[in-house]
Design an enzyme around this catalytic site. Sequence first.
Site: not given
Ligand SMILES: NC(=O)c1ccc[n+]([C@@H]2O[C@H](COP(=O)([O-])OP(=O)(O)OC[C@H]3O[C@@H](n4cnc5c(N)ncnc54)[C@H](O)[C@@H]3O)[C@@H](O)[C@H]2O)c1
Length: 243
Positions: A16-17, A149, A184
Amino acid sequence: MSEPAPVLAITGAASGIGAATVQLALESGYRVAALDKKTPNFTFQENLLQLACDVTDTASLEQALDCIEERWPAGLEALVHCAGIYRTSAAETLDLALWQEVHDINVTGSYVAASVLGRPLLRRGKGSIVLLSSIAFALGDGTEPGAAYAASKGAVVSLGRQLAAEWGPRGVRTNVVAPGVIDTPMTTIVNSQEGLGKVLENIPLQRLGAADEVAHACLFLAGRKSSYVNGVVLPVDGGQSII
Ligand SMILES: NC(=O)c1ccc[n+]([C@@H]2O[C@H](COP(=O)([O-])OP(=O)(O)OC[C@H]3O[C@@H](n4cnc5c(N)ncnc54)[C@H](O)[C@@H]3O)[C@@H](O)[C@H]2O)c1
């Protein structure tokens, strides 16, 4: 002689991000330490060091930091902390195991990552930390039961503001990015037409965000071009938080 490329650590780098930020950072000339608990093991190629790392585990982060400093002795200049999880549970079920898991990773993970990876920044008296919250920190979500969350992302904003005040005088900036609904693997509600429709109703730009659109905001805040920006919460949400 030109300065060596800055070293940036990115957590949650396997998806993802985080993955989009790794890609953009490499294209922008950074040396990147990509940390994720899903990363199988150590790989190193030129400007990219990939490490398995659990952000809730202090020893795991300290090992990652040692490894980064061994490869690139000039040291870390910035952190973009993307590791996080999303879980839902109706608030009345009082699912404390889920609440704890979400807080362990999203809140404690942010604190431990900033604390451990912030050390070299504080030592050198310069650097930048970017934490990932969500617009859920400020908005109730009528589409999914995300109490744990939302509360965890509120804590990330508080942590970021505190670090900005505490570490700003020592040359280390901290800012927070608050994404809206980004396309994502975390965003499962949009997998159904009905869910997608509900989500889009609340977004003035009428589309989901892309991971690289958040990555651009993260890299701006992590980099030297934002040198006078400290303690902000930057929504990247297509305008969702203003309606
Ligand atoms: N996708 C969205 O719509 C969205 C919206 C708001 C905020 N966010 C935030 O952005 C961030 C990234 O989200 P994303 O959408 O890319 O999610 P994603 O699920 O695609 O990626 C998250 C990554 O974090 C890793 N991770 C989880 N727990 C972990 C740990 N204990 N140690 C190391 N790595 C760990 C996972 O393995 C994964 O690769 C997060 O903090 C999420 O809350 C995402």
